[in-house]
Write an enzyme that holds these catalytic residues in place. Structure first.
Site, short mmCIF file in Angstrom:
data_model
loop_
_atom_site.label_atom_id
_atom_site.label_comp_id
_atom_site.label_asym_id
_atom_site.label_seq_id
_atom_site.Cartn_x
_atom_site.Cartn_y
_atom_site.Cartn_z
N LEU A 1 56.65 87.22 41.59
CA LEU A 1 56.23 88.33 40.72
C LEU A 1 56.27 87.95 39.25
O LEU A 1 55.40 88.37 38.48
CB LEU A 1 57.13 89.54 40.99
CG LEU A 1 56.83 90.28 42.29
CD1 LEU A 1 58.00 91.19 42.70
CD2 LEU A 1 55.55 91.12 42.13
N ASP B 1 68.17 79.70 32.41
CA ASP B 1 68.96 80.22 33.53
C ASP B 1 69.62 81.47 32.98
O ASP B 1 70.41 81.41 32.03
CB ASP B 1 70.02 79.19 33.96
CG ASP B 1 70.87 79.71 35.12
OD1 ASP B 1 71.10 80.94 35.19
OD2 ASP B 1 71.31 78.89 35.94
N ASN C 1 63.04 90.05 35.11
CA ASN C 1 62.47 89.96 36.46
C ASN C 1 63.27 89.08 37.40
O ASN C 1 63.29 89.33 38.60
CB ASN C 1 61.02 89.45 36.35
CG ASN C 1 60.47 89.04 37.70
OD1 ASN C 1 60.07 89.88 38.50
ND2 ASN C 1 60.48 87.73 38.00
N TYR D 1 72.83 93.05 47.24
CA TYR D 1 71.52 93.28 46.63
C TYR D 1 71.36 94.74 46.23
O TYR D 1 70.99 95.05 45.08
CB TYR D 1 70.40 92.89 47.61
CG TYR D 1 69.02 92.94 47.00
CD1 TYR D 1 68.58 91.95 46.14
CD2 TYR D 1 68.16 94.00 47.28
CE1 TYR D 1 67.31 92.00 45.57
CE2 TYR D 1 66.89 94.06 46.72
CZ TYR D 1 66.47 93.06 45.86
OH TYR D 1 65.22 93.12 45.30
N LYS E 1 71.00 96.37 42.36
CA LYS E 1 69.83 97.11 41.86
C LYS E 1 70.22 98.55 41.51
O LYS E 1 69.66 99.13 40.57
CB LYS E 1 68.70 97.07 42.88
CG LYS E 1 68.14 95.66 43.14
CD LYS E 1 67.55 95.01 41.90
CE LYS E 1 66.83 93.70 42.24
NZ LYS E 1 66.26 93.02 41.07
N THR F 1 56.45 87.33 48.58
CA THR F 1 56.95 86.26 47.70
C THR F 1 58.01 85.53 48.52
O THR F 1 58.29 85.92 49.66
CB THR F 1 57.64 86.84 46.44
OG1 THR F 1 58.76 87.62 46.88
CG2 THR F 1 56.72 87.68 45.59
P1 NDP Z 1 61.04 85.03 44.07
O1 NDP Z 1 62.16 84.53 44.89
O2 NDP Z 1 59.65 84.63 44.37
O3 NDP Z 1 61.30 84.73 42.52
C1 NDP Z 1 62.56 84.93 41.96
C2 NDP Z 1 62.57 84.27 40.60
O4 NDP Z 1 63.87 84.47 40.00
C3 NDP Z 1 62.36 82.75 40.67
O5 NDP Z 1 61.59 82.35 39.57
C4 NDP Z 1 63.78 82.21 40.56
O6 NDP Z 1 63.85 80.90 40.06
C5 NDP Z 1 64.32 83.22 39.56
N1 NDP Z 1 65.77 83.12 39.41
C6 NDP Z 1 66.72 83.27 40.35
N2 NDP Z 1 67.93 83.05 39.81
C7 NDP Z 1 67.73 82.76 38.50
C8 NDP Z 1 68.57 82.43 37.43
N3 NDP Z 1 69.91 82.34 37.55
N4 NDP Z 1 68.01 82.22 36.21
C9 NDP Z 1 66.68 82.29 36.05
N5 NDP Z 1 65.82 82.57 37.03
C10 NDP Z 1 66.36 82.81 38.25
O7 NDP Z 1 61.19 86.62 44.13
P2 NDP Z 1 60.24 87.82 43.67
O8 NDP Z 1 59.18 87.34 42.77
O9 NDP Z 1 59.91 88.61 44.86
O10 NDP Z 1 61.31 88.70 42.85
C11 NDP Z 1 61.22 88.99 41.48
C12 NDP Z 1 62.03 90.24 41.22
O11 NDP Z 1 61.45 91.34 41.93
C13 NDP Z 1 63.49 90.16 41.67
O12 NDP Z 1 64.31 90.79 40.72
C14 NDP Z 1 63.49 90.97 42.97
O13 NDP Z 1 64.76 91.53 43.25
C15 NDP Z 1 62.46 92.04 42.65
N6 NDP Z 1 61.89 92.69 43.82
C16 NDP Z 1 61.08 92.01 44.68
C17 NDP Z 1 60.57 92.64 45.79
C18 NDP Z 1 59.67 91.94 46.76
O14 NDP Z 1 59.28 92.57 47.76
N7 NDP Z 1 59.26 90.70 46.53
C19 NDP Z 1 60.87 94.05 46.09
C20 NDP Z 1 61.72 94.67 45.11
C21 NDP Z 1 62.19 94.01 44.02
P3 NDP Z 1 63.90 79.62 41.05
O15 NDP Z 1 62.50 79.37 41.54
O16 NDP Z 1 64.43 78.53 40.17
O17 NDP Z 1 64.84 79.97 42.17
#
Ligand code: NDP
Length: 242
Positions: free
Chosen positions: A17, A62, A89, A164, A168, A199
């Site tokens: 996202l 990070d 995000n 989780y 949230k 995702t």
């Molecule tokens: P992804 O797993 O595709 O992406 C998560 C992102 O967060 C990655 O870029 C990851 O980096 C990054 N991340 C994790 N830990 C850290 C950190 N310590 N510092 C910096 N970056 C970090 O998940 P989504 O795109 O689905 O999720 C994005 C957001 O949307 C989240 O907050 C999730 O909770 C929320 N969400 C998603 C839903 C869904 O259905 N997909 C539903 C509801 C909410 P890296 O690649 O290095 O791990």
């Protein structure tokens, strides 16, 4: 650097996202700071978006690392002198790997999903206060809405996990507090539920594509300031219960 574009910083933007939100903001004329904890993955994503003609710069961040936060603030201060939009995000769902919950997983999840958004908002506040249209959007989840989870328990019980959902729910409370407290500083704050989106976190079983999943945040970012649903949790323009 002087630019008339609005400056947006999106965390966790190397994939999923975050990357799609960055793409859509770039398409709408924002200068996007694409933040990622892995420098090379961030650069790769930024290069890909820049190749389509938008202005994107990678930032190593990070979200749990105070030194990275300080460096990001320093970079934005010296390069632009303001920040118009912060999208918190980045998020993790460590319990969804099939091995269940542990105290250590809960601690890490809270650190990334709610303590980091707090720390980032505080750190960027002086730069947000310099914007004529400052907004902070926290990427939250319906799974952190106590009202929705209570109402829909039979349908959501298999998706709800303590770390989780607690993270949230806490992020929702943070959005309510900050939305009310920061109005006087001119900084709008809201929480977004993207939907269940395909995702790495959402899995292939999700019904929504990232293009639609990004829309709730992007609409909150771009809608007229007068209609911004400050201090609320919403999905696609509709308010959700806390
Ligand atoms: P992804 O797993 O595709 O992406 C998560 C992102 O967060 C990655 O870029 C990851 O980096 C990054 N991340 C994790 N830990 C850290 C950190 N310590 N510092 C910096 N970056 C970090 O998940 P989504 O795109 O689905 O999720 C994005 C957001 O949307 C989240 O907050 C999730 O909770 C929320 N969400 C998603 C839903 C869904 O259905 N997909 C539903 C509801 C909410 P890296 O690649 O290095 O791990």
């Amino acid at each position: 650097m002087t630019t008339t574009k609005k400056i947006a910083l999106v965390t966790g933007a190397n994939k999923g996202l975050g990357k799609e939100i960055s793409r859509q903001l770039g398409q709408q004329g924002y200068y996007v700071l694409l933040a990622a904890r892995d420098e090379s993955l961030g650069k790769q994503a930024a290069d890909e978006l820049r190749a389509t003609g938008m202005e994107v710069a990678p930032i190593k961040l990070d979200v749990t690392n105070p030194d990275h936060i300080a460096s990001a603030v320093h970079f934005v201060t010296t390069t632009f002198g303001r920040l118009d939009l912060l999208v918190n995000n980045a998020g993790i769902a460590l319990e969804w790997d099939g091995s269940g919950t542990s105290v250590e997983k809960i601690r890490k999840t809270l650190e990334v999903n709610v303590i980091a958004p707090y720390a980032l908002t505080e750190a960027f506040m002086p730069l947000l206060e310099k914007s004529a249209d400052a907004r902070v959007i926290h990427q939250s989840s319906m799974l952190g809405s106590i009202g929705e989870v209570e109402k829909s328990w039979p349908h959501v019980k298999n998706f709800v996990s303590p770390g989780y959902s607690m993270s949230k729910a806490a992020l929702n409370m943070l959005s309510l507090i900050q939305g009310n407290n920061f109005g006087a500083k001119g900084v709008l704050v809201a929480a977004a539920h993207p939907g269940w989106v395909k995702t790495d976190l959402g899995s292939d079983a999700a019904p929504m594509e990232v293009g639609d999943g990004a829309k709730t945040v992007v609409n909150l970012a771009t809608m007229p300031r007068e209609t911004f649903p400050n201090a609320t949790l919403s999905h696609m323009g509709a308010r959700l219960p806390w």
